[in-house]
Design a protein around this motif. Structure first.
Motif, PDB file in Angstrom:
ATOM      1  N   THR A  69       0.580  -1.203   0.001  1.00  9.10           N
ATOM      2  CA  THR A  69      -0.051   0.020  -0.047  1.00  9.10           C
ATOM      3  C   THR A  69       0.954   1.538   0.068  1.00  9.10           C
ATOM      4  O   THR A  69       0.554   2.274  -0.530  1.00  9.10           O
TER       5      THR A  69
ATOM      6  N   ALA B 233       3.749   1.554  -1.364  1.00  9.27           N
ATOM      7  CA  ALA B 233       4.389   1.717  -2.398  1.00  9.27           C
ATOM      8  C   ALA B 233       3.427   2.362  -3.413  1.00  9.27           C
ATOM      9  O   ALA B 233       3.817   3.416  -4.248  1.00  9.27           O
ATOM     10  N   PHE B 234       2.347   2.088  -3.489  1.00 12.36           N
ATOM     11  CA  PHE B 234       1.349   2.650  -4.270  1.00 12.36           C
ATOM     12  C   PHE B 234       1.099   3.999  -3.790  1.00 12.36           C
ATOM     13  O   PHE B 234       0.613   4.974  -4.702  1.00 12.36           O
ATOM     14  N   GLY B 235       1.055   4.569  -2.609  1.00 11.00           N
ATOM     15  CA  GLY B 235       0.803   5.761  -2.174  1.00 11.00           C
ATOM     16  C   GLY B 235       2.140   6.455  -2.104  1.00 11.00           C
ATOM     17  O   GLY B 235       2.169   7.464  -1.337  1.00 11.00           O
ATOM     18  N   ASP B 236       3.290   6.068  -2.883  1.00 11.04           N
ATOM     19  CA  ASP B 236       4.310   6.950  -2.652  1.00 11.04           C
ATOM     20  C   ASP B 236       4.869   7.254  -1.084  1.00 11.04           C
ATOM     21  O   ASP B 236       5.548   8.291  -0.750  1.00 11.04           O
ATOM     22  N   ARG B 237       4.789   6.182  -0.156  1.00 12.90           N
ATOM     23  CA  ARG B 237       5.241   6.280   0.998  1.00 12.90           C
ATOM     24  C   ARG B 237       6.501   5.417   1.411  1.00 12.90           C
ATOM     25  O   ARG B 237       6.490   4.649   0.784  1.00 12.90           O
ATOM     26  N   ILE B 238       6.976   5.649   2.517  1.00  6.25           N
ATOM     27  CA  ILE B 238       8.093   4.845   3.040  1.00  6.25           C
ATOM     28  C   ILE B 238       7.041   4.057   4.278  1.00  6.25           C
ATOM     29  O   ILE B 238       6.098   4.603   4.864  1.00  6.25           O
TER      30      ILE B 238
ATOM     31  N   ASN C   1       9.698   0.031   8.155  1.00 10.40           N
ATOM     32  CA  ASN C   1      11.412  -0.205   8.020  1.00 10.40           C
ATOM     33  C   ASN C   1      11.957  -0.027   9.348  1.00 10.40           C
ATOM     34  O   ASN C   1      13.230   0.114   9.420  1.00 10.40           O
TER      35      ASN C   1
END
Ligand code: SF4
Ligand code: SF4
Lengths: 153, 460, 349
Positions: free
Chosen positions: C54, C56-61, C64
């Motif tokens: 999700t 990655a789709f939302g341009d987030r980190i 991690n």
């Protein structure tokens, strides 16, 4: 159907380009502008105890206690209720109070959010930005420089 | 309609304009005016058990509020209300619900999944902003508060409402240069505000904090960075002052202009992406076209303004119709869509972003070429303002959500005697029953999203 | 056609047990193994992969912080969720309310009993394997109804009713579409369905494309995937949960362990959906070079990825539109597909 596919294409493109716009705080601290208004820094040496900041503060965040000769004794800031409007900095005639770029402060209870003048003095600048410098070009627009009655007490 | 202090009774305007319903309830609640023939004169912002009317002149601040336990019974009592009609079910949507955009409580009666009856219960975020402004001085202390009405980054627009009112009250002329900065800042705020409206609307329809919401936030972030450079704060700007603005554009100016230009240049591409993801999506169209219909007459009767009215084909925009700032010198259009449904409200917002970008572009051009020695950002304003006794004024600006008006009555001191906020969200929210009765719950949620209310401004 | 030995027999053979004892021990150990494989996969999927995807789709980190790639989040999340207080609301219908969170994951796990996962990993291979998988999967809707009515919460009730409506509407097209595959394969036995797909369809420049039914009948594959999305309740068909409409639907009142169970159940369901799709249309565990089990895993994760992608990109349908598509669209199309397939198979074969 075309619309749905377009939407899926857009999201996939974003997923694959690997770009992110969030930062990993606190490892990567966000940029703050030089004009940012955070916790106050107070300079006891400069303050002339004119109490203008106390008067202008819209919600009684600043509390000043003076002795009978009008010398300053206490300068308390109830930082928990401050709204960072920066009016205190604007009215201060001698730059004794300045809002730093520092937004990282915490406390366990409401009472810990009362800072006295010593604590205020020790507020660090954030990333070495000197707000005084960054603010100088605009100072002539601030309150108190306009014409009309100026009520220094 | 003025009434006497001893017998505060007035006639209800509810049969003429439906919007009077809530506004009169508010006046009853806060000031204590009784309205004859009002269909449902209850408290609206304060709890039902509140005693006294806090903005009335005879209100005693120190009197403790005592409510007996019986009176203070479960405020969600209605939960156990047995409906006479056994086919319907009563549901509390909110005060804590993922889609109410804050603490809004919608008392809903549903028949299966269809909404039969609906009543919004507001006031959970009531902070008595009007009273706070009445206790602040005109010159300084009021300006920080408008930021906190519609706090979703529409701060400068709200500040302008107060600035305009007070400047007209005290006859202050704002320098042209400051007006351009104001116009530019306000439109940046409008973009930021519409972005989040778009994102949360998508959130309501999509169902999760997913891509489209994040993209909207990403673009809003850029605007916010620009605004932070300009004002020093990301949402609670406190940037306007009576007679101008507090800071000139940040140095180095070229860099700042560059930043705005970059944003404006990238905007069409971002919007293209939104159109790909939202407006051209067939499922979204199926969800929004023809749902939450608000016919123009109804919208007018409820006093709906802003994108909500313009989505119902009402060509009304204060920036043009009661021009202020620098708007009448610039080249832009009022966006109107005739669909009257959720989809056209969405479209209006998306197209308004484009118009705002146009305005900002022109402002930047103007500011760039402005002669250096004429950059006057603030008029000379006396340190204390004391408007004459019994002067009244009402001025409104086009806020992010609609007509944001402020009424001030002066009493000769340096603080207003009465400070009334006409909030667009308050009136817009009132249309919710009209839009959703007979529709499905999901459509009600979508309609609520398309109204783009901010509870901070509804409850004040 | 020689069938591979099923997993319990292999195990009992390895242990040298025979007769009933061998069947029981082999069955239990096999079931334990497969259940754990699936649970490990969901543990990856739920707290970690879902967030990563999700994000990655939302341009987030995303996750991690703990461990490499944030993988240890799985552990901390498990501890966090399990140590929470289990809140039992007033007026819940006790046995049903407690049973439902178990029914949901177990029904999904049960479905895996007949799925051939490659390398001889298959618990049982009955002649009615396909029917069994569907039957087991739909027990979950029983669990959902139980949660809904036992929770004494109106949102849960609405959610449960929606779940039932969606299950009825989409189960039929799902099964009917699967039936078209059965016509091709001529058997309900899972291993046979897989085996049929191993035959080459055509060879292009030395690359042999097998007769995976997704290639033979892509239309049926698309239908099946859509119906499957609805069946596992993911966007755009996540009607029973619909957080922005009815809070969390049937699971609104669940917390702590029960919540974990339901959550797990949903993920296992997605994997089961993926597994059935892989078996029916993608040749099961077949694939070049890598061992069968790896291929199988890749295929079900691909389906999982697809659900997450859809979640990011596609708006949710309204409940009435959803049912309309189910009854008026999917049902008709799936029957058309079935009849056509039957005719074609009848003519050719
Ligand atoms: S920033 Fe505003 S609220 Fe805070 S102490 Fe200064 S004047 Fe008061
Ligand atoms: S306005 Fe400045 S000088 Fe005056 S009391 Fe405040 S801090 Fe001191």
């Amino acid at each position: 159907m075309i619309g749905i596919l377009k939407g899926m294409a857009v999201t996939l493109r974003h997923a694959l380009d690997g770009e992110t716009f969030t930062v990993e705080y606190p490892e990567t601290a966000p940029e703050v502008s030089p004009r940012f208004r955070g916790v106050h820094k107070f300079s006891q040496e400069r303050c002339i105890w004119c109490r203008q900041c106390e008067n202008v503060c819209p919600n009684d965040t600043i509390q000043i206690v003076q002795d009978d000769k009008r010398n300053g004794e206490q300068y308390n800031l109830h930082i928990g209720q401050c709204i960072y409007c920066r009016l205190c900095e604007e009215v201060c005639p001698v730059d004794a109070i300045l809002l730093t770029q520092n937004f990282e402060f915490t406390a366990d209870t409401k009472n810990d959010f009362v800072y006295n003048k010593e604590q205020l003095k020790n507020v660090p600048w954030y990333k070495d930005i000197d707000p005084l410098n960054s603010r100088n070009p605009d100072r002539n627009a601030w309150i108190g420089e306009g014409e009309g009655e100026v009520d220094y007490q | 309609m003025p009434t006497s202090k001893d017998n505060p009774v007035s006639q209800s305007a509810e049969p003429v304009f439906r919007t009077a319903d809530w506004h009169e309830r508010e006046a009853y609640d806060l000031v204590g005016i009784q309205y004859e023939d009002h269909p449902d004169l209850r408290r609206i912002l304060l709890p039902d058990t509140w005693q006294g009317h806090p903005l009335g002149l005879d209100y005693d601040q120190d009197r403790p509020q005592i409510a007996t336990l019986r009176e203070h019974a479960n405020p969600l009592e209605g939960d156990h209300r047995s409906a006479g009609d056994s086919n319907t079910m009563y549901i509390n949507i909110g005060p804590h619900h993922p889609a109410t955009h804050g603490v809004l409580h919608v008392e809903t009666v549903v028949d299966g999944e269809q909404v039969v009856d609906l009543d919004s219960d507001i006031g959970y975020l009531h902070r008595c902003e009007e009273q706070m402004c009445q206790q602040g001085t005109y010159r300084h202390q009021i300006m920080p508060y408008p930021d906190r009405w519609d706090y979703i980054s529409a701060g400068l627009l709200n500040e302008w409402a107060y600035a305009r009112t007070a400047e007209d009250l005290a006859d202050i002329e704002v320098p042209e240069y400051a007006q351009i900065i104001r116009t530019m800042g306000a439109e940046l705020c409008r973009i930021a505000s519409h972005m989040i409206a778009l994102g949360t609307f998508a959130l309501d329809v999509y169902g999760d904090f997913t891509a489209i919401f994040m993209y909207a936030m990403r673009d809003r972030e850029i605007v916010q960075n620009i605004l932070e450079d300009l004002t020093g704060q990301r949402m609670m700007f406190n940037y306007f002052r009576l007679g101008g603005v507090v800071w000139d554009l940040p140095e180095p100016r070229e860099e700042f202009f560059e930043k705005i230009r970059d944003f404006i240049d990238e905007l069409p591409q971002a919007l293209e992406e939104y159109h790909d993801m939202i407006t051209s999506n067939e499922i979204l169209q199926a969800r929004t076209v023809g749902t939450g219909v608000l016919p123009p007459e109804v919208a007018k009767s409820y006093g709906a303004t802003g994108p909500v009215a313009r989505g119902s084909g009402i060509d009304y925009d204060l920036r043009r119709d009661d021009s202020y700032g620098y708007y009448d010198e610039l080249d832009w259009d009022v966006v109107v869509e005739d669909g009257c449904d959720n989809f056209s409200r969405l479209l209006v917002r998306m197209r308004e972003v484009e118009e705002s970008a146009k305005i900002i572009q022109q402002c930047v051009d103007l500011l760039e070429d402005w002669p250096e020695d004429e950059r006057n950002i603030q008029a000379n304003v006396p340190r204390t303002l004391k408007p004459e006794e019994d002067t009244e004024i009402y001025r409104a600006v086009e806020g992010a959500k609609g007509e944001l008006g402020i009424y001030i009555r002066a009493d000769g001191t340096d603080k207003p005697a009465r400070f009334k906020i006409r909030s667009p969200c308050f009136s817009n929210l009132q249309t919710l029953p009209e839009m959703s009765e007979g529709e499905y719950i999901p459509d009600m949620i979508a309609s609520l999203g398309s109204l783009d209310i901010v509870l901070g401004e509804v409850d004040r | 056609m020689s069938l591979q030995a099923v997993l319990p027999d292999t195990i009992s053979g390895l242990l040298g047990l025979e007769g009933i004892l061998g069947d029981v021990v082999g069955g239990l150990v096999g079931a334990f193994l497969i259940a754990n494989i699936m649970l490990i996969m969901t543990a990856f999927a739920g707290p970690w992969a879902k967030r990563k995807i999700t994000a990655a789709f939302g341009d987030r980190i995303a996750v991690n912080r703990i461990g490499p790639f944030g993988l240890l989040t799985i552990v901390t999340d498990a501890v966090r969720l399990l140590s929470k207080e289990l809140i039992v609301p007033e007026g819940v219908d006790r046995p049903a309310w407690d049973l439902a969170p178990m029914v949901i994951p177990f029904s999904a796990l049960l479905g895996f009993a007949v799925i051939p996962m490659g390398n001889g990993i298959q618990l049982a291979d009955p002649e009615t394997g396909l029917a069994f998988a569907f039957a087991a999967a739909s027990i979950a809707s029983l669990g959902i109804v139980m949660t809904g009515y036992a929770s004494n919460n109106k949102f849960s009730l609405i959610g449960a009713l929606r779940a039932v409506a969606s299950n009825i509407a989409y189960e039929i097209p799902l099964v009917v579409t699967a039936a078209s595959v059965v016509i091709f394969a001529g058997s309900l036995r899972m291993s046979e369905i897989v085996a049929v797909q191993a035959e080459p369809l055509l060879s292009v420049a030395g690359v042999t494309i097998p007769t995976w039914f997704a290639f033979v009948n892509p239309f049926a594959f698309a239908l099946f995937i859509i119906a499957n999305l609805a069946e596992v309740g993911r966007n755009p068909f996540d009607i029973p949960e619909a957080p922005t409409e009815i809070v969390a639907g049937f699971q609104t009142e669940y917390s702590s362990v029960y919540f974990v169970l339901i959550y797990l159940g949903e993920f296992i369901h997605i994997f089961l959906g993926g597994a059935i799709a892989a078996t029916l249309f993608l040749g099961g565990p077949a694939g070049p070079v890598l061992p069968g089990f790896v291929w199988f895993t890749i295929k079900i994760w691909a389906f999982f990825l697809f659900t997450q992608w859809a979640r990011s990109a596609i708006p949710r349908l309204r409940v009435d539109q959803f049912l309309e598509i189910g009854w008026k669209g999917m049902l008709v199309l799936s029957f058309a597909n079935l009849v056509l397939t039957a005719i074609i198979v009848g003519v050719i074969v």
